[in-house]
Design an enzyme around this catalytic site. Structure first.
Site, mmCIF file in Angstrom:
data_model
loop_
_atom_site.group_PDB
_atom_site.id
_atom_site.type_symbol
_atom_site.label_atom_id
_atom_site.label_comp_id
_atom_site.label_asym_id
_atom_site.label_seq_id
_atom_site.Cartn_x
_atom_site.Cartn_y
_atom_site.Cartn_z
ATOM 1 N N ASP A 1 40.651 -1.835 -1.520
ATOM 2 C CA ASP A 1 41.226 -2.029 -0.189
ATOM 3 C C ASP A 1 42.585 -2.683 -0.356
ATOM 4 O O ASP A 1 42.731 -3.907 -0.233
ATOM 5 C CB ASP A 1 40.284 -2.909 0.643
ATOM 6 C CG ASP A 1 40.651 -2.911 2.118
ATOM 7 O OD1 ASP A 1 41.499 -2.088 2.512
ATOM 8 O OD2 ASP A 1 40.107 -3.736 2.872
ATOM 9 N N LYS B 1 36.448 2.023 -4.851
ATOM 10 C CA LYS B 1 37.456 2.201 -3.813
ATOM 11 C C LYS B 1 38.030 0.832 -3.469
ATOM 12 O O LYS B 1 37.300 -0.058 -3.026
ATOM 13 C CB LYS B 1 36.857 2.856 -2.565
ATOM 14 C CG LYS B 1 37.913 3.220 -1.525
ATOM 15 C CD LYS B 1 37.286 3.913 -0.320
ATOM 16 C CE LYS B 1 38.375 4.419 0.634
ATOM 17 N NZ LYS B 1 39.273 3.337 1.101
#
Length: 333
Positions: free
Chosen positions: A50, A48
């Site tokens: 950012d 994931k």
């Protein structure tokens, strides 16, 4: 003329591929938050990131970079435009995430300094390099490929683009989601995205993509601010909330995560949005408050939700331009 990659698809998959105009934007596929990580060989697991979600569309000599809410980001990331325009594939639409790094970790706060730049020449002079990690493909050679399984789309993506420099392919793991999440958290990553390897690409939020977070955080709508105290400039804290239907619910104030420049710049932007009535459906139990039109969205990190619906230990990570305020809801697993 039928492209070579299409001829190689077996009969069932080939039926799912249809000629289509290049997309002009629209809803990208979004993951649903879960607090129950799992391991499943029918799912893929990706880091994931950012950063800022980007849809890159190349149609012959025309190339566009669009944010999640269809804003043009071509001038902000000229080095990515260069890398994508040099691709030999004439037509493609790919989904990815633009990131900047702080050491080995992606940093939205650092990226935000680039996101505010719209002039290509000024962006090229920036000392903040950016990269785009591509993880999906929606259209290839004028054919929509969203109906075929993710695993096959990944294979097409690897072959469609030449990766290098600021253009990266986001790697994935085929199993051991729980083990990878432990590794991710140990490394300081934000978390993982788990994706159903057999699913098509669905516009909007879906449970075919799930996100596992190492720490909590989500977007919040900024609805006001408090007066600064002592030697602090700009403002004291942001008043933030999320939408529940048409009601903006108050979720607390955020007073950390700002430097002097950000305090000043944000105050200038908020002064232009001042309004008298509160945009919140709830009472805001603070003193020295000022309300604004709820058009700004911030990324907020926090430890947990309190029983009364407030953020515990919130910190400001940056402004988001790729999220519409009305799309900001309380994320629940």
């Amino acid at each position: 003329m039928e492209p070579a990659w299409l001829k190689k698809l077996d009969g069932d998959l080939k039926k799912r591929v249809q000629p289509a105009d290049m997309p002009v934007g629209g809803d990208l596929m979004k993951a649903t938050l879960t607090h129950e990580p799992f391991s499943d060989s029918d799912w893929l697991y990706e880091r994931k990131l950012d950063g800022e979600r980007i849809l890159a569309i190349k149609d012959g000599d025309r190339l566009r970079l669009l944010t999640r809410n269809d804003k043009n980001a071509s001038g902000t990331y000229p080095e990515l435009m260069d890398a994508l325009s040099q691709q030999t594939t004439e037509q493609f639409a790919v989904d990815g995430e633009v990131v900047a790094f702080e050491g080995s970790l992606t940093s939205f706060s650092r990226l935000q300094q680039r996101m505010q730049v719209g002039d290509p020449e000024q962006a090229r002079e920036s000392d903040i390099p950016v990269f785009v990690y591509v993880f999906d493909i929606l259209n290839l050679d004028g054919f929509a490929v969203t109906a075929i399984p993710l695993r096959q789309r990944k294979q097409l993506l690897r072959k469609a683009l030449q990766f290098g420099g600021p253009l990266r392919f986001l790697p994935h793991r085929n199993r051991d989601g729980k083990a990878l999440l432990r590794e991710a958290c140990d490394k300081g990553w934000e978390g993982l995205i788990a994706k159903d390897a057999n699913a098509g690409y669905q516009h909007g939020r879906s449970r075919k993509w799930l996100k596992f977070k190492c720490s909590r955080g989500q977007e919040m709508v900024i609805g006001g601010f408090t007066d600064p105290k002592g030697s602090r400039k700009g403002f004291g804290a942001l008043l933030v909330g999320y939408y529940e239907g048409e009601r903006l619910r108050y979720s607390g104030k955020v007073g950390t995560g700002f430097d002097d420049r950000l305090l000043r710049d944000l105050r200038e932007r908020m002064d232009e949005l001042r309004q008298e009535p509160s945009p919140f459906a709830d009472e805001v139990p603070e003193k020295g408050i000022h309300f604004i039109e709820p058009t700004l969205v911030g990324e907020i990190g926090f430890t947990e939700w309190t029983r009364d619906g407030r953020l515990r230990h919130p910190r400001f990570l940056g402004l988001r331009r790729d999220k519409k305020p009305k799309d900001v809801v309380r994320e629940a697993p």
